[in-house]
Design a protein around this motif. Structure first.
Motif, short mmCIF file in Angstrom:
data_model
loop_
_atom_site.label_atom_id
_atom_site.label_comp_id
_atom_site.label_asym_id
_atom_site.label_seq_id
_atom_site.Cartn_x
_atom_site.Cartn_y
_atom_site.Cartn_z
N TYR A 288 0.95 -1.11 -0.06
CA TYR A 288 0.08 -0.13 0.02
C TYR A 288 0.99 1.18 0.11
O TYR A 288 1.90 1.17 0.67
N ALA A 289 0.51 2.23 -0.57
CA ALA A 289 1.37 3.64 -0.34
C ALA A 289 0.81 4.25 1.07
O ALA A 289 -0.04 4.40 1.39
N THR B 241 -0.41 -2.12 -7.70
CA THR B 241 -0.38 -3.31 -8.64
C THR B 241 0.88 -4.12 -8.18
O THR B 241 1.90 -3.21 -8.19
N LEU B 242 0.88 -5.20 -8.32
CA LEU B 242 2.20 -5.71 -8.04
C LEU B 242 3.19 -5.40 -9.06
O LEU B 242 4.53 -5.53 -8.45
N ALA B 243 2.90 -5.03 -10.12
CA ALA B 243 4.06 -4.55 -11.47
C ALA B 243 4.79 -3.22 -10.73
O ALA B 243 5.91 -3.18 -11.10
N ASN B 244 4.02 -2.42 -10.05
CA ASN B 244 4.53 -1.18 -9.65
C ASN B 244 5.31 -1.28 -8.34
O ASN B 244 5.71 -0.28 -7.86
N VAL B 245 5.32 -2.39 -7.52
CA VAL B 245 5.84 -2.29 -6.35
C VAL B 245 7.29 -2.29 -6.21
O VAL B 245 7.80 -3.09 -7.03
N ALA B 246 7.79 -1.27 -5.57
CA ALA B 246 9.22 -1.55 -5.47
C ALA B 246 9.58 -1.30 -3.86
O ALA B 246 9.83 -2.33 -3.34
N LEU C 166 5.55 5.67 -2.50
CA LEU C 166 5.15 6.63 -2.05
C LEU C 166 5.05 8.00 -3.14
O LEU C 166 4.01 8.48 -3.37
N ARG C 167 6.34 8.03 -3.73
CA ARG C 167 6.60 8.92 -5.00
C ARG C 167 5.55 8.74 -6.01
O ARG C 167 4.78 9.67 -6.60
N PHE C 168 5.51 7.51 -6.53
CA PHE C 168 4.58 7.02 -7.38
C PHE C 168 3.34 7.32 -7.04
O PHE C 168 2.29 7.91 -8.04
#
Lengths: 471, 471, 471
Positions: free
Chosen positions: A350-351, A411-416, A422-424
């Motif tokens: 989660y953000a 989304t899983l693809a965006n998790v870093a 947070l920036r995203f």
């Protein structure tokens, strides 16, 4: 971060410097690159509300006006640049190692695998973690290394996604299988036969991971450490305590009241339970090892480190509230699941907003409760709880649907890592706001136009009336 | 197999003969028909690399040129034709029986159901299997028959897919429920009251099958013997060992070290454990019964039979490696799950390549490991392991995703028996190759055309230059 | 119910009266409104086959012909109208309360939550149920109320769907958590500390519900009481019998034969087990409380009440058939799961036909079997069966797919209460029949036209022939 810089302009600020430096390593992920660097650097001032001034200043810089760079600022910029090479997921290093020879790459994957247990994708953290493991026990460290290696190689043989392997996602279950099989073995240290089931089970990890991912991906969920839980439980219950070759430590259900006298409580040991809880994620009971792990987390992501500490503390408090024997609390058994659950919910998937932070703390409490339940259930079969409580509680909290916008699941693809997530999230929000403003601006214009037309029409009618009156 | 024959030509080769004969039974599955017959017949020469000559010869035949038929070839052809009537899934017989009266059809479905336990859709195999069961115990065979019948009739009442019923897919859980409820009953043989829960639970099979299929179909997975596992476990744990009407055999967890002395091992019994393991799929401990079951498998599909043997052997070896009591290994308890897992992965749901063969052996090893684990867990509840280990390991291995093309999973709708699956896979591969070749041919032509044009253009320019020069 | 009335006509029949009265409360669900009211009123005559005459008569009325209204008919109409305000889901009341102040709304939601345990969405039933609980024990009732309240408030904080909250769908797990944690607590009544875990676990309900709904919605399945089962089991096994703060009642596996002598059976107690079984849904063993609950069901939906009674009886019979100790049967432990399963299948999620009724009875039998199994399994961990058997059996029966049209599963969005579901199903069926008839009519017309043309052509040809003959 400001929008993409005009490529031909000479870079003048931190971002610019960084772009110049990364151009030496042409990236295959240009979109990621652009948002990558200033995350760690600019984080604090922006969080503390100084965003508006900062961005105003930056816009100035972008517009080409001369920025006054004092010596101190330059030093700070260089320090932040240096930091960006070692923190986060070390993207620059990952690009560089791609062109090195295979064994070095494999080592990078193994180290990243070691740190991925805590959701950290950073070879330096992995190195620090291995140092902590060696401090705990060399036999343990060896088993962990063999497990990670076997698991990663198995993933290569099975032709799994190369990106996932390079991120260490096929290593973290292997290291846990290796470590915990050694921890729970009743045959003593340096029982070399143990390496056989260790290698077999580690090599099964990518198979079970791939199978579970096929199921979990339908809900865009990660597999967490489920493969490790399944495989270690299979090994332990398949052999059991009464086995001639691979005997296991005996776990038995509680059959009498624990003797809890509040006067006996050792406050120092309670505080020490926090780093021990972090260490127990890797099956280590040495508080120094736990401290080293916390440093490894801090290197990559301070948010992760903070949530790990909070999680461990929540677990300790829950243990006291549910009348657990003090020994179990001191030993960190109430902490390690909460550590992982708190990291996973608090900023990783989660953000991070303050609502999500509260959710993470709630999840840690629920995880502690569930942990006690699963410990008791598993002890019936002579098994430890492993990290089942973390997996089940985190999956539950990731499956929630809600109508509020402040709980934003990536989304899983965006998790870093939390900072980049947070920036995203902020970027998305800003974009939405801009679009909304644009829309309302257009509507206002439309209204103004309409009213202009209306005015004109009224005026014309009035004049016509006048003309009529005149006639 | 050559492409579809021109329908008006007089058939001259085996394929042709077959088509002539099947035209007496107009099929509702014309597409299946075309690839059906020469599978068993032509398999060996093609596997052994003689494919190119053979197909070249066939193409000649198709083109209408006279083929020299010696007496020997004719005899061979007729033998293969005869074989095709009894092996595989006996499609011709299935078409013929469709026009017979209901009870005969029902018998066909029951027999196919009996063989579907081993993924074989063949009434002859079913008959042989019932013979094996009678050899083991007549009471057992009766219970199995009642179970299959009740289950199939229940599916008809619930209006399940008629094709699935006719393939025996609603019978195999019924036969297992019937057999194993009789095996695990502590009330002795010929305790007639047992038929009551037997019929009730068998009639629940289609309901549970249908429900599980709704879930598993999302991942294109079969339900395997999960309904049987669920229902037999429910019956056994609902009544338990201490029951006045339906007492169960007592299973208890191991609480001491097994006495394993390698000098005591009986090699003959170890070898006998291989057919016993095959027999234990149906709950039979008689090695002759196991042998008869292997014949039943061979009738329909030699690949299935081979993998059953390999699986049973793998299970036996795993038992030795994990320090199991010799008695359990001799009794085939380590074999039957591996038999099923090895068949399922080795050619049934994946097209058989050597990579898939290795995967099947790995799956058998994992299944044995898992089997030991599940046996210990279930014994806590007084339950046997049933075929849970097979179901869980096979489902795991069917859920794997990989980037290699040599591990090809068939969609459920295309699954038949290993030999036909293989043919289907080869056809797909050939088609792909042809398309690729065609594409590259076209590209080459394009290139040649382009270069021709280029040449022309250059020539024209040169001439123009010359003309210019001349002017 | 006849089709939608022409809106300008003066209403003359019951339906008309109702529409007039509801127009005072403008509804946000106009489509639901139209089919809502006469369900309860007209149900009996239509079920008993008097449908054709009735509908014929109605069509007359609709056509505008004068309907003779005697005094008696008027009284009946008014009685039915009055009934429609209190039975079903009290839609009119729900609309009215929307405009009242928040605390009153919350009370409505809590009461609906209390009745939703039995799939009833009716605040009056909820009130009656709370009365029954107070009769059983005031401490229990308090815990139930606190649980429902905490659960509903938690759902509001988490911003769940407001419609679902208003229907009590976030309350029913809370009341069960509150009640059963009090029932199974070994610390005695009025142990106030218990409210702490009670509130925590109740507040977890919406989280677990939301997570499970994310999974179950893929198959259009409800979550039933799964969140309650999970959370109560977690609390009980986390603390256990041997806990200093929250000790639980001791459950232990059966280890000897029950003493069953058929001469000892008390027939009066067996009959009393039916209402006790209904009461045990809420953990109450008082037969009067059970009777009150049955009245609460009858208020909202007589079909639900009938299936509850049938389910409880089926459970009792199953207990006798499986040699259960008489005490457990008298205590209603064999009934409550069957009650819920029979209600769920018999008219709630399927439209009630006699096939579905049989399915519901089958489901109740299976649920009893499964209940015995789960009781034995759970006792190994010192846990009661809770309502796992109901959840698992009902989910299984809702997942069935079949080719028959008489087993019609409603989509979750269309589920209301059995009587309205039935109406919805009849309407669909009627529409289908009309469409079919229309289609066949058109086809016939087409045929007639064709034959007319043919006739004309033949005639013309004949005349032409005559002309030819004349010439």
């Amino acid at each position: 971060m400001p929008g993409p810089h005009p490529p031909l302009q000479v870079p003048k600020n931190i971002s610019g410097l960084y772009i110049a430096s990364t151009q030496e390593h042409p990236s295959t992920f240009p979109s990621k690159k652009q948002e990558q660097q200033p995350l760690m650097a600019n984080l604090d001032p922006e969080v503390s509300g100084g965003k508006d001034q900062k961005s105003a200043q930056r816009e100035k810089t972008d517009a080409g006006e001369p920025a006054v760079c004092t010596c101190q600022q330059k030093a700070k910029a260089q320090f932040l640049l240096l930091l960006s090479y070692f923190s986060g997921d070390m993207e620059v290093f990952a690009q560089w190692i791609k062109k090195q020879f295979f064994l070095l790459q494999l080592l990078d994957w193994v180290l990243r695998g070691a740190s991925q247990v805590m959701f950290v994708n950073n070879p330096l953290s992995g190195l620090v973690i291995f140092a902590g493991l060696i401090l705990q026990s060399r036999w343990l460290a060896l088993n962990g290394f063999v497990g990670t290696l076997a698991s990663t190689i198995s993933a290569i043989i099975l032709q799994q996604s190369r990106d996932a392997i390079a991120a260490g996602l096929y290593g973290y279950n292997g290291i846990l299988v290796g470590l915990l099989m050694a921890v729970f073995s009743n045959a003593g240290d340096w029982y070399w036969w143990l390496l056989l089931p260790n290698i077999f089970m580690s090599m099964m990890c990518p198979i079970v991971s791939s199978a579970l991912a096929s199921i979990n991906s339908r809900w865009d969920l990660p597999v967490f450490t489920l493969p490790f839980n399944i495989l270690v439980c299979v090994h332990m219950v398949a052999t059991g305590h009464y086995n001639n070759y691979f005997p296991q430590v005996l776990f038995q259900p509680r059959t009498q009241l624990a003797n809890i006298t509040w006067t006996d409580v050792d406050v120092a040991k309670l505080f020490r339970a926090v780093p021990v809880g972090v260490g127990q994620v890797y099956g280590c009971d040495n508080p120094w090892t736990g401290g080293i792990f916390m440093i490894a987390l801090f290197i990559s992501s301070p948010i992760t480190c903070a949530h790990a500490t909070i999680g461990s503390a929540v677990g300790m408090v829950s243990g006291l509230a549910l009348a657990a024997p003090f020994e179990a609390i001191y030993f960190g058994l109430w902490g390690y699941n909460c550590v992982l659950a708190c990291i996973a919910i608090g900023g990783m998937f989660y953000a991070l907003t303050w609502q999500v932070h509260l959710l993470a703390v709630t999840c840690a409490f629920f995880c502690a409760y569930l942990g006690s339940a699963i410990t008791n259930v598993m002890s019936t079969f002579g098994l430890p709880a492993c990290t089942w409580p973390f997996c089940l509680s985190a999956l539950t909290f990731l499956l929630i649907t809600t109508e509020t916008k402040t709980i934003f699941k990536l989304t899983l693809a965006n998790v870093a890592y939390p900072e980049r997530n947070l920036r995203f999230f902020w970027k998305l929000r800003k974009q939405e706001r801009l679009e909304r403003e644009e829309k309302s601006d257009r509507e206002k214009e439309q209204e103004i136009k309409c009213s202009d037309k209306e005015m004109l029409r009224i005026e014309i009618e009035r004049e016509r009336d006048n003309v009529d009156g005149l006639q």
